[in-house]
Design a protein around this motif. Sequence first.
Motif, PDB file in Angstrom:
ATOM      1  N   ILE A 147       2.395   6.314  -0.995  1.00 18.22           N
ATOM      2  CA  ILE A 147       1.514   5.153  -1.170  1.00 18.22           C
ATOM      3  C   ILE A 147       1.833   4.094  -0.120  1.00 18.22           C
ATOM      4  O   ILE A 147       0.931   3.516   0.505  1.00 18.22           O
ATOM      5  N   SER A 148       3.111   3.848   0.094  1.00 17.63           N
ATOM      6  CA  SER A 148       3.536   2.831   1.062  1.00 17.63           C
ATOM      7  C   SER A 148       3.126   3.200   2.479  1.00 17.63           C
ATOM      8  O   SER A 148       2.648   2.347   3.239  1.00 17.63           O
ATOM      9  N   LEU A 190     -11.653   3.641   2.148  1.00 22.24           N
ATOM     10  CA  LEU A 190     -11.194   5.020   1.976  1.00 22.24           C
ATOM     11  C   LEU A 190      -9.678   5.089   1.788  1.00 22.24           C
ATOM     12  O   LEU A 190      -9.179   5.873   0.976  1.00 22.24           O
ATOM     13  N   TYR A 191      -8.952   4.259   2.518  1.00 21.72           N
ATOM     14  CA  TYR A 191      -7.496   4.223   2.352  1.00 21.72           C
ATOM     15  C   TYR A 191      -7.127   3.697   0.964  1.00 21.72           C
ATOM     16  O   TYR A 191      -6.194   4.200   0.325  1.00 21.72           O
ATOM     17  N   ALA A 192      -7.860   2.691   0.505  1.00 24.56           N
ATOM     18  CA  ALA A 192      -7.618   2.161  -0.844  1.00 24.56           C
ATOM     19  C   ALA A 192      -7.909   3.222  -1.902  1.00 24.56           C
ATOM     20  O   ALA A 192      -7.168   3.351  -2.889  1.00 24.56           O
ATOM     21  N   LEU A 193      -8.957   4.005  -1.691  1.00 19.99           N
ATOM     22  CA  LEU A 193      -9.297   5.074  -2.632  1.00 19.99           C
ATOM     23  C   LEU A 193      -8.197   6.132  -2.695  1.00 19.99           C
ATOM     24  O   LEU A 193      -7.881   6.646  -3.774  1.00 19.99           O
ATOM     25  N   MET A 194      -7.607   6.450  -1.547  1.00 20.35           N
ATOM     26  CA  MET A 194      -6.515   7.429  -1.530  1.00 20.35           C
ATOM     27  C   MET A 194      -5.341   6.937  -2.370  1.00 20.35           C
ATOM     28  O   MET A 194      -4.737   7.704  -3.136  1.00 20.35           O
ATOM     29  N   PHE A 220       6.513  -0.918   1.608  1.00 20.98           N
ATOM     30  CA  PHE A 220       5.471  -1.363   2.540  1.00 20.98           C
ATOM     31  C   PHE A 220       5.947  -2.576   3.333  1.00 20.98           C
ATOM     32  O   PHE A 220       5.785  -2.635   4.562  1.00 20.98           O
ATOM     33  N   SER A 221       6.541  -3.540   2.650  1.00 19.31           N
ATOM     34  CA  SER A 221       7.041  -4.745   3.319  1.00 19.31           C
ATOM     35  C   SER A 221       8.136  -4.404   4.321  1.00 19.31           C
ATOM     36  O   SER A 221       8.203  -4.988   5.410  1.00 19.31           O
ATOM     37  N   ALA A 222       8.983  -3.448   3.953  1.00 22.05           N
ATOM     38  CA  ALA A 222      10.049  -3.023   4.867  1.00 22.05           C
ATOM     39  C   ALA A 222       9.461  -2.377   6.117  1.00 22.05           C
ATOM     40  O   ALA A 222       9.920  -2.636   7.240  1.00 22.05           O
TER      41      ALA A 222
END
Length: 228
Positions: A147-148, A190-194, A220-222
Amino acid sequence: MSEFLKSDKIRTNIRVGKKQKAYSVLFSAIFGFTLGVVAKMLDSPLIPHEFSILGFIGSNWGIWIFISTLIAVYSYTPKLAATRVFIFLISLLFSYYTYTILLLELFPLKYIIFWCIVALLSTIPAYIMWYSHADHLISSIITALPISVIAFEGYKIYLSTVNFYEKYMQYEKVLISDGEYFYMLGTEILYALMIIIILLLVPKRKKQCLYIIPFSVVVFSALVAIIL
C-alpha cells in the motif's frame, strides 16, 4: 523472523492436491502472458489518447505490485505464492519482449536482464506477502508495505504532473486541451482504487485496517523523506 513465519503462528498452509496447485500456477502463467501482450499493445504510440493512460500505468511499478500482491495472498502456501508470482512476472516479460523483438525488431537486452532479475527477487516479498492474509499484527504490517509503495508512486506521479503544470502555467489552455490535468486525475483515481481493493481483499478482518492505515502512513512518509 523467518523462523517465526515458518512456525505457522501467523497463517497455516491450505491443504490442496497437486492438481489444484498446478492449475493455479498455469493460471498465473496464462494471466501473465496475456497481460504482457496487452501491456505492450497499450504502450504503442498508435493507441488513442483516451487509452494511453492505461499504457502509462502499465509502464510503472504500482499495477504490477498490486497484481502480484493479490496473487501471493490468494495462494495456498507461501512457497506457492513465490512460485506463482515468479511465473506470472516471467510469463509477462516473455510475451512483452517477444512482442518487442518479433514485431518491433528491437532487442533491449539490458532491460530484459534487469526485469528478469526483478522477477526472480520478487519471490522473496511474494513469500512474505502470503502471511498478510491473517489476523495478526505482523500481517497488518506486511499489508502496509505494498500500500505504501503504491501510494508513494502515485504521489510521485502527482508531483511530476503538478510541477509540469506550474512550469508551463502560461500555456494553461494548451494543457487542458491536451487533457494533462485529467490524465493525472485519472491516474490518481486508479492508484487510489488499487489501495482500496488491497484494503478490502487482503486483511483477514476489516478491523485490521485500523493498524494497516497508520503503518502505511509511516512507511509512506519514510519513503517521501528518504527518496524525494
